[in-house]
Design an enzyme around this catalytic site. Structure first.
Site, PDB file in Angstrom:
ATOM      1  N   ARG A 114       0.895  -1.265   0.051  1.00 34.85           N
ATOM      2  CA  ARG A 114       0.021  -0.021   0.008  1.00 34.85           C
ATOM      3  C   ARG A 114       0.817   1.335   0.055  1.00 34.85           C
ATOM      4  NH1 ARG A 114      -2.666   0.398   6.307  1.00 34.85           N
ATOM      5  NH2 ARG A 114      -0.663   1.514   7.159  1.00 34.85           N
ATOM      6  N   CYS A 118       4.431   8.475  -5.341  1.00 35.99           N
ATOM      7  CA  CYS A 118       5.328   9.615  -4.968  1.00 35.99           C
ATOM      8  C   CYS A 118       4.451  10.734  -4.510  1.00 35.99           C
ATOM      9  CB  CYS A 118       5.995   9.855  -6.216  1.00 35.99           C
ATOM     10  SG  CYS A 118       6.754  11.580  -6.081  1.00 35.99           S
ATOM     11  N   ASN A 152      -4.774   8.137   4.509  1.00 40.60           N
ATOM     12  CA  ASN A 152      -4.728   7.243   5.581  1.00 40.60           C
ATOM     13  C   ASN A 152      -3.526   7.213   6.036  1.00 40.60           C
ATOM     14  OD1 ASN A 152      -5.944   5.169   7.646  1.00 40.60           O
ATOM     15  ND2 ASN A 152      -4.379   4.120   6.520  1.00 40.60           N
ATOM     16  N   GLU A 153      -2.992   7.448   7.367  1.00 42.68           N
ATOM     17  CA  GLU A 153      -1.647   7.620   7.878  1.00 42.68           C
ATOM     18  C   GLU A 153      -0.396   7.947   7.086  1.00 42.68           C
ATOM     19  OE1 GLU A 153      -1.236   3.236   9.160  1.00 42.68           O
ATOM     20  OE2 GLU A 153      -2.394   3.849  10.947  1.00 42.68           O
ATOM     21  N   CYS A 163      12.482  10.181  -5.972  1.00 40.36           N
ATOM     22  CA  CYS A 163      12.762  10.054  -7.427  1.00 40.36           C
ATOM     23  C   CYS A 163      12.841  11.341  -8.278  1.00 40.36           C
ATOM     24  CB  CYS A 163      11.318   9.572  -8.094  1.00 40.36           C
ATOM     25  SG  CYS A 163       9.898  10.504  -7.964  1.00 40.36           S
ATOM     26  N   GLU A 308      -7.863   4.611  15.578  1.00 38.26           N
ATOM     27  CA  GLU A 308      -7.578   3.546  15.562  1.00 38.26           C
ATOM     28  C   GLU A 308      -6.995   2.764  16.921  1.00 38.26           C
ATOM     29  OE1 GLU A 308      -5.218   2.198  12.179  1.00 38.26           O
ATOM     30  OE2 GLU A 308      -6.441   3.077  10.859  1.00 38.26           O
ATOM     31  N   TRP A 316       2.098  -6.702  13.229  1.00 36.14           N
ATOM     32  CA  TRP A 316       3.128  -6.186  12.363  1.00 36.14           C
ATOM     33  C   TRP A 316       4.522  -6.407  13.280  1.00 36.14           C
ATOM     34  CZ3 TRP A 316       4.211  -2.093  15.594  1.00 36.14           C
ATOM     35  CH2 TRP A 316       3.023  -1.261  15.937  1.00 36.14           C
ATOM     36  N   LYS A 357      -4.643 -10.184   8.078  1.00 35.23           N
ATOM     37  CA  LYS A 357      -5.544 -10.867   8.592  1.00 35.23           C
ATOM     38  C   LYS A 357      -5.295 -11.216   9.970  1.00 35.23           C
ATOM     39  CE  LYS A 357      -3.333 -14.632   6.317  1.00 35.23           C
ATOM     40  NZ  LYS A 357      -2.738 -14.035   5.263  1.00 35.23           N
ATOM     41  N   PHE A 358      -4.122 -11.170  10.560  1.00 30.69           N
ATOM     42  CA  PHE A 358      -3.869 -11.692  11.870  1.00 30.69           C
ATOM     43  C   PHE A 358      -4.015 -10.291  12.612  1.00 30.69           C
ATOM     44  CE2 PHE A 358      -2.177 -15.122   9.618  1.00 30.69           C
ATOM     45  CZ  PHE A 358      -3.074 -16.270   9.958  1.00 30.69           C
TER      46      PHE A 358
END
Lengths: 662, 662, 662
Positions: A114, A118, A152-153, A163, A308, A316, A357-358
């Site tokens: 995700r 740039c 988001n974040e 770049c 959140e 993670w 998923k975890f």
């Protein structure tokens, strides 16, 4: 707009990230039923829906979202609707490979996770703007729309892109900041190492180079990168404001990580939002969380949204700990105590596939007959009883000064100690304040300090003289200040304030530091007070300052380690080392006492956090065992309405929310 | 073709990699003489000879090899002749730079070492095919030709290539596996994080990305990569089969490393070959070696070939230990005991230059008057006396289930514990079985389990329901099974089996796992049995299962740690933590006892390995001291033909090969 | 040109890197005044001035430098004038991106720090040459010009470049070194791993590859890279010699780092210069510094220049220690004692900005009223009193043999022990010699050894037979030699000397080593003498050698660990392990005694370094406490002219420079 939540929802924000597009519609009815049972008032929708909503450039498919929004409206649940631009669909990079970001070593970051864009990419920005226009227009008048969630974040994974597109944008930014190339050369001290630029065209990002980069270059690139992301946010916000002038706009910070400068961003948010993921395996984690909540609250000086948190484990870390029974409730109240008007989770229903998923959810893989669902639903019911609290504020009389750009500069290279970090030094001071039980605002050095009785400055390495003068004036006018080493050393372009350290604060502190003497890794130095210093020592020559403590071994034996200077109507204490925990606690207790900045409760057991918000008192027992806490007469349990006696018993991981007598 | 070696050579395969092209022809005569003295029966020739044999595209020079093959034939030594494609000559990359492989970050891997080719490269495959055709044609009828050695250690250094050629081949593979792009999106759960593809053209390898990659993408890429290498192998095998239909074809696995899926490959080999390099500095190394031998043997359920081992030290570890006197012999017999019909070495004559010159050899730099030559030659003479053993099989009644794709998935990211490894978890179980002295087959979950009394499933994380049902049926039909945590969690596309863990085995185990509670790194949890759990704990709710052991500290105190469920005619034991060594040993001893799966010898000293192969018993003393071992009456020393008494004395590192009474 | 400094300056070189272009001209007057006060005799000017002097290609601006040179001349201070080519201006890479160097993985190293040029780049070399011509011409006759300083710390950050330009230059170099491609293949042993080249065009740098690179390729690339940098130096020197035939030319080595082969470079310098940065946090640092000084002195066998050291802390370590009071003086005299005719600092005035602003300076940020200025100025005054010392030499009778190419080869991969380093092994031997108090020359294996009584060879891994024969002849002619393991193993093309190790020295040592047995990381082996061996053991078979010590545990128990062989008129001692410190000290003390190589002082306290240079004796007290040292009668304090009694008292960190009786 003092309290967005009180104004828009009239209830605590309570809910989760909701990704119904990951599930067949047959699941949606159960979702609505369970959300109502759990007391959900708001969900974040659409954060990663771009690829579903726009499967090919310009072809939009909003059908499923229409149905979700309708169901939410029918259920009386607000939508914190995302602009969906956090993660572009694969077709964008396929058509515009130049939208992919690059690392400092030239590595292209591909699609497949995700945030692979740039921030300076025109193609990304154009496609994002069209999408936001479409989303805003379609749902402008939808009754479920409660709030806009932009991106988001921001900067979480790609805080900086190196770049060529970013390089060009950087040059424009530099011309804007510095004017002409001579000014740039002066600001960056480019006579050093033959770095003088003859034209802006020669300047690029601080890509991988043979040796240490130019520190001013590095910090300017972080400023530029924070700004490039802010431009993405602002472009979206402008569309939203135009289409829906009354709907509040936010984005969720992941603050303490130094990716973007939240102090720069905060004025552009209608309400500050924050994602908080304490680690149950880390015994210090609740103090670190408190720090970030005090930082988020102080950004606006108003309630903020915990947008959140995890119902239990995240996914993670190397070892992802579950939250023990009661822990999620305890930590949620910590956020509310420190100013949150919303308690939301990532995520509603645990994903079946993909990279998260975890990560735990309100509805786990095992379904709603689980402690995760039961504990979150129980909290939802409790919060509904605490609505009078919404919008109330925290009155802190202690400030801890933190500056993003100083933190960036400390991450750099070629410093006296290369392993200083702003997080660590801030935490060393904040931990002592937390244990002392005082309320603290974490503020930027340009904040109005006049309301505070004590200002703590752990490590304001980089500061311009005009900003430093605000701290000087604060003390001159009667304030109390505690400052630690390696503050006031360079200006915002990383140029040393000459004449002896700390150039910006010599007079305030009544001393001169001639040389830094960092200790060996893990080394300590004895102090006359009986404590020890860690990390750092230095060669201090006191002027008007009195010596509070001295080094007693090594080559600095007999020289000052801590000092105290009366300056104007105030007092400035200085720490030339990082004292051990007990010594730091003693130093700050004395400073609090001198400053008349008292704790929320004068007496409480170890491991109990006592926080006052408005007329509400929160007692949070972080211990694994029961305690009881002496309370003022007339206190009432805010959840039950029952009076609390003079001692409140608290279970292990228990919470008391009490209303204090008027 | 039950036993390739018995069929083709009629003798033990005994010899080494032989690289005569590194030496002047004057050395070759000594080579032949020494080989005959040492009892060499087969050598591997030509593995890295491409650049010598084809110095320019299409120009072949086989003269030297003709002379070598003739000498081998004259000496009665078989050639395991390589197809020479393991390492292309520099001219290939010079003419076709696109044949060079790329890492996930885009780094090109250059010539200068070996295996520098993209497995999907048409140019590589075409040049390889022409070479194989030339080699096969030339030596088809040569009397020395005993076997074909295709490539070498496939995937050892470049298990995956991330270049554009590979990307295109991956897209073809995906279309073949998943059908259309909608099916791909469904399999990969791409609604998550806006990853939905609108066309296969948008899909690439899982190159470096800003955050966690899609786990299904990652595992599919490993499947594709194993297949791409297998296609290289098969293309060569097809030529060989056509030109020499009767000559067996093999390639040497370096199995436990997870590069390629050997279970996918094994059906395409006429005989399984394996390279084994235990580390003399590692006290667990002989148990790890035993594991891999049990895995190699079980691939075909027939004898296999130890195609490479070191006479003494290797050269690629940080500190490369020599094998102590006797150790090489001991370890060679370990392989023979566990099913090897060949004992071969890397290498015959120690190279003078290049990157492997410090790898030991049968003929060291110091020449043949050395212990390396003497010890290997002595073993050659012994093996000649053990020819009756050739082709005999091992009858294991315990199976350990291992699945390559589960191992790949566990190497991924964003898991409850990011440091689980299939090697480690397999080894934790296998070690207990090794100490228990039972014979074990390491099998894939699709193997026929009906012959086994006990099946151990350490960590079958990823499994489709239809495969899981084979294990369920095994127990229902009376089998005994031991399964550890984090098995049966996701399907082969990394999608969770919903409804509570372990979705694929809940009914079999008679329990539900609601949440995983990994322990902190290095942390332990106390068990009611007195032992400790490591790595992992979890929130187990027993259904029909009885509780064998409980957690006794932390938030899970009082909850089940191990259970036992009667299911159909069988029994399934479940471990919700990784018990310490002693506890694991006790748990598996009980399971073995319940299952009626007994050890080879009911009594033996610690550190002695007892293995039965056919009617032969191998006693391997891994201790530094003498032991003696009680034996059944009527046992005969297979090397001397002399009867062994009721106790066999074994020297330090000594071996007894005995023939058991009928 | 026996002593450049005596000849040119007539005084000690004393001063610093001087970067006036970083400061407004208003500061320059103070600079001159302070320099004179501090006794400055020479400053290094212009090292990083390219971008200021040539702001655009071909446009030179020397005005500021003219004024600085004039002021220096007026102040009687010599200029060590730089050619300014160490760091090109940003415009060079902007116009010629191909001048940027590349790493082995292809990463481009960008502008933004320093030394960002490919040494083989024609564009870089051309622009550099034009600049040098301009600088040389302009200042050829300037009275301040004392010496030329070419480039700066060559190879410090970019010892090797892997770009295509470098690849082409490497091919030319290879053709020159090896002749034709067959010779290259033979030298590099390319029959191994199918690496045979059919044309030089196929050869590139040893870029990142799938597995271990060819060791000969790697070492040749280091040779080429050292040569490519030397060509840059020589091209500049040629211009300088032509324009100013009488001005000595130098460049500053950063020697012990293995970047370039200083033994290859030294003949091309008129005087050897060295930058020395001991770490005050490291207790071994003074011994390591002594090693490098003995190496630098021995390059020419004449005085050398300490061209850079820090007045106090550096800025590039993780924790940068300050030098304690007295430490800078003590360490400066250590350099003088070991042959330095100059004591110079980086830097004169501490930079306000850039990457080295926290590196200490003679004039710190706090100004001249500081101990840094006071201590350096005091030393300047002392040195002025020691001018008779200039040009005097050190008479060492012990040599330690060190070979750059062996060190490069040991940095490689696929060795018996992959973590051997030449620094570490040299230091293990040198430390014992330092404690023994003897004077040592660190020499290359091609040096004239006849003057030495003892030659120590710690690890001459790679050596051609003709070079090895020099050591053999040295012993045959009566010399004493101590050699440690893994010497004499391969030739300069990394091909093993066959027939048993150490091929080049078997006869000299009277033994054969059959196999290496490196110990596990951190492991030790007991010795019969009571000591222990570390790192390494091996299977030694003595021939004519007598056994001095044996291994007493492990598989080598009873076999030789150290031997001694009478050979011709001399003696060769061999160490088959690295003994612990005490055992190493005992072994070398015995060898010194046998060889008749005595210490400077027969008796001295621990931690006192006694060095003799010419008729001067230096006593350096590295202890934190006072000592006194017995001295020969008639010794005179060289700073005061007063006689010293029979015992010299030395303060903590104190120094005595004494003149010995004739």
């Amino acid at each position: 707009m003092r309290s967005v939540v009180r104004h828009r929802l009239g209830r605590f924000g309570f809910g989760a990230d909701y990704n119904p597009e990951q599930w067949p519609e047959s699941v949606w009815d159960e979702d609505m039923r369970l959300m109502k049972d759990a007391g959900v008032t708001m969900v974040s929708v659409g954060i990663f829906s771009w690829a579903v909503v726009e499967p090919a450039p310009g072809e939009y498919d909003f059908g499923w979202l229409d149905r979700i929004m309708d169901r939410l409206a029918a259920a009386g649940i607000g939508a914190c609707l995302a602009t969906m631009t956090a993660s572009p669909p694969p077709w964008l990079a396929h058509r515009h490979p130049e939208t992919l970001p690059r690392r400092a070593d030239g590595t292209v970051l591909s699609v497949g996770s995700r945030q692979h864009y740039c921030p300076s990419s025109p193609a990304y920005r154009e496609h994002a703007a069209k999408l936001v226009e479409a989303v805003a227009t379609r749902y402008a008048d939808h009754p479920a729309l409660a709030m806009w969630h932009v991106g988001n974040e921001y900067g979480c994974h790609v805080p900086e892109c190196f770049c060529d597109t970013s390089a060009a944008a950087f040059r424009t930014w530099l011309a804007d900041r510095h004017g002409d190339v001579d000014a740039l050369n002066d600001a960056w001290s480019t006579t050093f190492w033959s770095q003088r630029y003859s034209d802006f065209a020669e300047v690029g990002p601080p890509r991988v180079a043979p040796s240490f980069p130019n520190p001013a270059h590095v910090v300017d690139y972080k400023r530029f990168s924070s700004t490039a992301l802010l431009e993405c946010y602002l472009a979206e916000k402008e569309i939203l404001r135009r289409v829906t002038p009354d709907v509040p706009v936010t984005t969720n910070f992941v603050g303490a990580w130094h990716r973007i400068d939240v102090a720069q961003w905060a004025p552009h948010l209608d309400v500050v939002s924050y994602d908080s993921y304490p680690d149950p395996h880390d015994p210090d984690t609740v103090i670190q969380a408190a720090f970030t909540y005090d930082q988020m609250r102080a950004l606006h000086g108003r309630p903020w949204l915990l947008l959140e948190q995890a119902p239990s484990a995240v996914n993670w870390r190397t070892r992802n700990a579950a939250k023990s029974p009661g822990e999620m409730r305890l930590w949620s109240y910590q956020a509310v105590a420190r100013g949150a008007d919303a308690v939301m989770y990532f995520q509603w229903r645990q994903s079946r596939g993909g990279a998260e998923k975890f990560h735990s959810a309100m509805v786990p893989h095992a379904g709603p007959d689980t402690r995760a669902y039961r504990e979150t639903a129980a909290l939802g019911a409790e919060l509904a009883r605490l609505e009078p609290l919404l919008g109330s504020e925290v009155d802190a009389r202690v400030a801890l000064v933190m500056d993003w750009a100083s933190g960036w500069a400390l991450q750099g290279s070629a410093l006296p100690a290369g392993d200083l970090s702003l997080e660590e030094t801030n935490f060393a001071h904040y931990r002592a304040l937390w244990h002392a039980g005082v309320m603290v605002d974490v503020v930027s050095p340009t904040a109005d300090l006049s309301r505070y009785r004590l200002v703590v400055v752990p490590n304001l390495y980089s500061v311009d003289i005009e900003v430093a003068q605000r701290l000087v004036a604060y003390v001159r006018d009667g304030g109390h200040l505690v400052m630690s080493f390696f503050s006031g050393i360079v200006d915002s372009d990383q140029r040393v304030h000459l004449g002896g350290y700390p150039g910006a604060f010599r007079e305030l502190l009544g001393l001169t530091v001639e040389e830094f003497w960092p200790l060996p890794d893990g080394g300590t130095v004895a102090l006359g007070s009986g404590g020890t210093g860690t990390v750092w020592s230095e060669w201090v020559t006191p002027g008007t300052a009195e010596v509070l403590d001295t080094f007693t071994d090594g080559a600095l034996a007999g020289r000052p380690a801590m000092t105290r200077n009366s300056f104007g109507a105030g007092v400035a204490t200085y720490l030339g080392t990082r004292p051990d925990r007990d010594t730091m606690a003693a130093v700050l207790r004395r400073a609090l006492s001198d400053a008349g900045a008292g704790p929320v409760l004068s007496e409480k057991p170890d491991g109990v956090e006592a926080v006052q918000r408005g007329q509400w008192l929160f007692l949070l027992n972080h211990n694994d065992h029961e305690v009881d806490v002496p309370l003022p007469a007339g206190t009432v349990d805010a959840l039950t309405g029952a009076p609390v006696g003079d001692r409140a018993p608290l279970d292990a991981r228990g919470v008391l929310v009490a209303h204090l007598p008027g």
